[in-house]
Design a protein around this motif. Structure first.
Motif, PDB file in Angstrom:
ATOM      1  N   LEU B  19      -1.546   0.869   9.584  1.00  0.00           N
ATOM      2  CA  LEU B  19      -2.480  -0.092   8.990  1.00  0.00           C
ATOM      3  C   LEU B  19      -1.893  -0.692   7.724  1.00  0.00           C
ATOM      4  O   LEU B  19      -1.305   0.016   6.897  1.00  0.00           O
ATOM      5  CB  LEU B  19      -3.793   0.614   8.641  1.00  0.00           C
ATOM      6  CG  LEU B  19      -4.794  -0.169   7.790  1.00  0.00           C
ATOM      7  CD1 LEU B  19      -5.434  -1.279   8.615  1.00  0.00           C
ATOM      8  CD2 LEU B  19      -5.858   0.760   7.222  1.00  0.00           C
ATOM      9  N   GLU B  20      -2.049  -1.987   7.575  1.00  0.00           N
ATOM     10  CA  GLU B  20      -1.795  -2.617   6.289  1.00  0.00           C
ATOM     11  C   GLU B  20      -2.815  -3.719   6.105  1.00  0.00           C
ATOM     12  O   GLU B  20      -2.929  -4.633   6.919  1.00  0.00           O
ATOM     13  CB  GLU B  20      -0.377  -3.198   6.170  1.00  0.00           C
ATOM     14  CG  GLU B  20      -0.152  -3.859   4.799  1.00  0.00           C
ATOM     15  CD  GLU B  20       1.306  -3.994   4.424  1.00  0.00           C
ATOM     16  OE1 GLU B  20       2.172  -3.645   5.236  1.00  0.00           O
ATOM     17  OE2 GLU B  20       1.570  -4.449   3.290  1.00  0.00           O
ATOM     18  N   LEU B  21      -3.589  -3.618   5.029  1.00  0.00           N
ATOM     19  CA  LEU B  21      -4.587  -4.626   4.689  1.00  0.00           C
ATOM     20  C   LEU B  21      -4.130  -5.342   3.424  1.00  0.00           C
ATOM     21  O   LEU B  21      -3.835  -4.702   2.417  1.00  0.00           O
ATOM     22  CB  LEU B  21      -5.960  -3.987   4.453  1.00  0.00           C
ATOM     23  CG  LEU B  21      -6.561  -3.200   5.616  1.00  0.00           C
ATOM     24  CD1 LEU B  21      -7.943  -2.663   5.241  1.00  0.00           C
ATOM     25  CD2 LEU B  21      -6.639  -4.035   6.869  1.00  0.00           C
ATOM     26  N   GLY B  22      -4.098  -6.653   3.502  1.00  0.00           N
ATOM     27  CA  GLY B  22      -3.593  -7.420   2.380  1.00  0.00           C
ATOM     28  C   GLY B  22      -4.669  -7.744   1.357  1.00  0.00           C
ATOM     29  O   GLY B  22      -5.840  -7.936   1.686  1.00  0.00           O
ATOM     30  N   CYS B  23      -4.244  -7.780   0.096  1.00  0.00           N
ATOM     31  CA  CYS B  23      -5.148  -8.137  -1.001  1.00  0.00           C
ATOM     32  C   CYS B  23      -4.338  -8.866  -2.061  1.00  0.00           C
ATOM     33  O   CYS B  23      -3.315  -8.347  -2.531  1.00  0.00           O
ATOM     34  CB  CYS B  23      -5.783  -6.887  -1.596  1.00  0.00           C
ATOM     35  SG  CYS B  23      -6.755  -7.210  -3.096  1.00  0.00           S
ATOM     36  N   ASN B  24      -4.788 -10.030  -2.452  1.00  0.00           N
ATOM     37  CA  ASN B  24      -4.188 -10.763  -3.557  1.00  0.00           C
ATOM     38  C   ASN B  24      -5.263 -11.121  -4.557  1.00  0.00           C
ATOM     39  O   ASN B  24      -6.408 -11.356  -4.197  1.00  0.00           O
ATOM     40  CB  ASN B  24      -3.517 -12.045  -3.049  1.00  0.00           C
ATOM     41  CG  ASN B  24      -2.238 -11.765  -2.327  1.00  0.00           C
ATOM     42  OD1 ASN B  24      -2.228 -11.560  -1.118  1.00  0.00           O
ATOM     43  ND2 ASN B  24      -1.138 -11.727  -3.068  1.00  0.00           N
ATOM     44  N   TYR B  25      -4.879 -11.177  -5.808  1.00  0.00           N
ATOM     45  CA  TYR B  25      -5.846 -11.505  -6.843  1.00  0.00           C
ATOM     46  C   TYR B  25      -5.275 -12.605  -7.723  1.00  0.00           C
ATOM     47  O   TYR B  25      -4.065 -12.830  -7.778  1.00  0.00           O
ATOM     48  CB  TYR B  25      -6.192 -10.258  -7.686  1.00  0.00           C
ATOM     49  CG  TYR B  25      -5.037  -9.743  -8.489  1.00  0.00           C
ATOM     50  CD1 TYR B  25      -4.125  -8.844  -7.927  1.00  0.00           C
ATOM     51  CD2 TYR B  25      -4.825 -10.157  -9.806  1.00  0.00           C
ATOM     52  CE1 TYR B  25      -3.048  -8.380  -8.652  1.00  0.00           C
ATOM     53  CE2 TYR B  25      -3.751  -9.692 -10.534  1.00  0.00           C
ATOM     54  CZ  TYR B  25      -2.865  -8.808  -9.948  1.00  0.00           C
ATOM     55  OH  TYR B  25      -1.785  -8.356 -10.667  1.00  0.00           O
TER      56      TYR B  25
END
Lengths: 112, 114
Positions: B19-25
């Motif tokens: 699993l890899e879930l992306g998050c950018n801020y």
């Protein structure tokens, strides 16, 4: 023991009514929050209190009034309920100002 | 304005898949980063957090996340998912001068097929 508790868990009411949601934390935290989770599960902060003092008020309609009788309790009173107020409301607490927060089980408010 | 963006709305995996879930801020200053998880019918729980130091942080249940400052990213990973990982995952940012205010991403629903 439940760390952050909310009552009621479900609340169904009609437009125009006034209702309250209660929150209590037994973690000894100084800061408490209210978040609103909409139907798309998007979470947005509404208010935060630190030791009974209002710190954050995020452009929430003034029909929403938080009240903190002591640092372990943060209640949310909503006047003149509208359909758009239907959501899940989460209470949370933290030690001082930190994003490491402990959330309550949520109150699902349905306005008909 | 600060914002958090999660790349995937709904991810479906089979058990044992990675699993890899992306998050950018978007925020130029110092931030604290979090992943929260909401299991079906339950409240949000902290999965892991990054304040400073080693950019690779480990959380509960075998999850880890890597903070890449240059990419403003904080992706969540797990080498082998289980059916019990089925949940909604939220990335969140707390800016240091914002009084504990958490800004959440839209959430990613993870469904793991047994």
């Amino acid at each position: 023991d439940t760390a952050v508790s909310q009552t009621p868990k479900y609340l169904v009411t009609q437009m125009g009514n006034d209702k309250s949601i209660k929150c209590e934390q037994n973690l000894g935290h100084d800061t408490m929050y209210w978040y609103k989770q909409d139907s798309k599960k998007f979470l947005k902060i509404m208010f935060s209190y630190n030791n009974k003092e209002l710190i954050i008020n995020e452009t929430v309609p003034n029909r929403f009034s938080p009240k903190s009788p002591d640092k372990a309790h943060l209640n949310l009173h909503i006047n003149s309920l509208e359909l758009g107020d239907s959501a899940v409301y989460f209470c949370a607490s933290s030690q001082v100002f930190t994003g490491e927060q402990y959330f309550g089980p949520g109150t699902r408010l349905t306005v008909t | 304005a600060q914002s958090v963006s999660q790349h995937n709305h709904h991810v479906i995996l089979s058990e044992a898949a990675s699993l890899e879930l992306g998050c950018n801020y978007s925020y130029g200053g110092t931030v604290n980063l979090f992943w929260y998880v909401q299991y079906p019918g339950q409240h949000l729980q902290l999965l892991l957090k990054y304040f400073s130091g080693d950019p690779l942080v480990k959380g509960i249940k075998g999850f880890e996340a890597e903070f890449i400052k240059s990419k403003f990213s904080f992706n969540l990973r797990k080498p082998s998912v289980q059916w019990s990982d089925t949940a909604e995952y939220f990335c969140a940012v707390n800016a240091g001068n914002q009084g504990g205010k958490l800004i959440f991403g839209q959430g990613t629903e993870l469904s793991v097929k047994p």
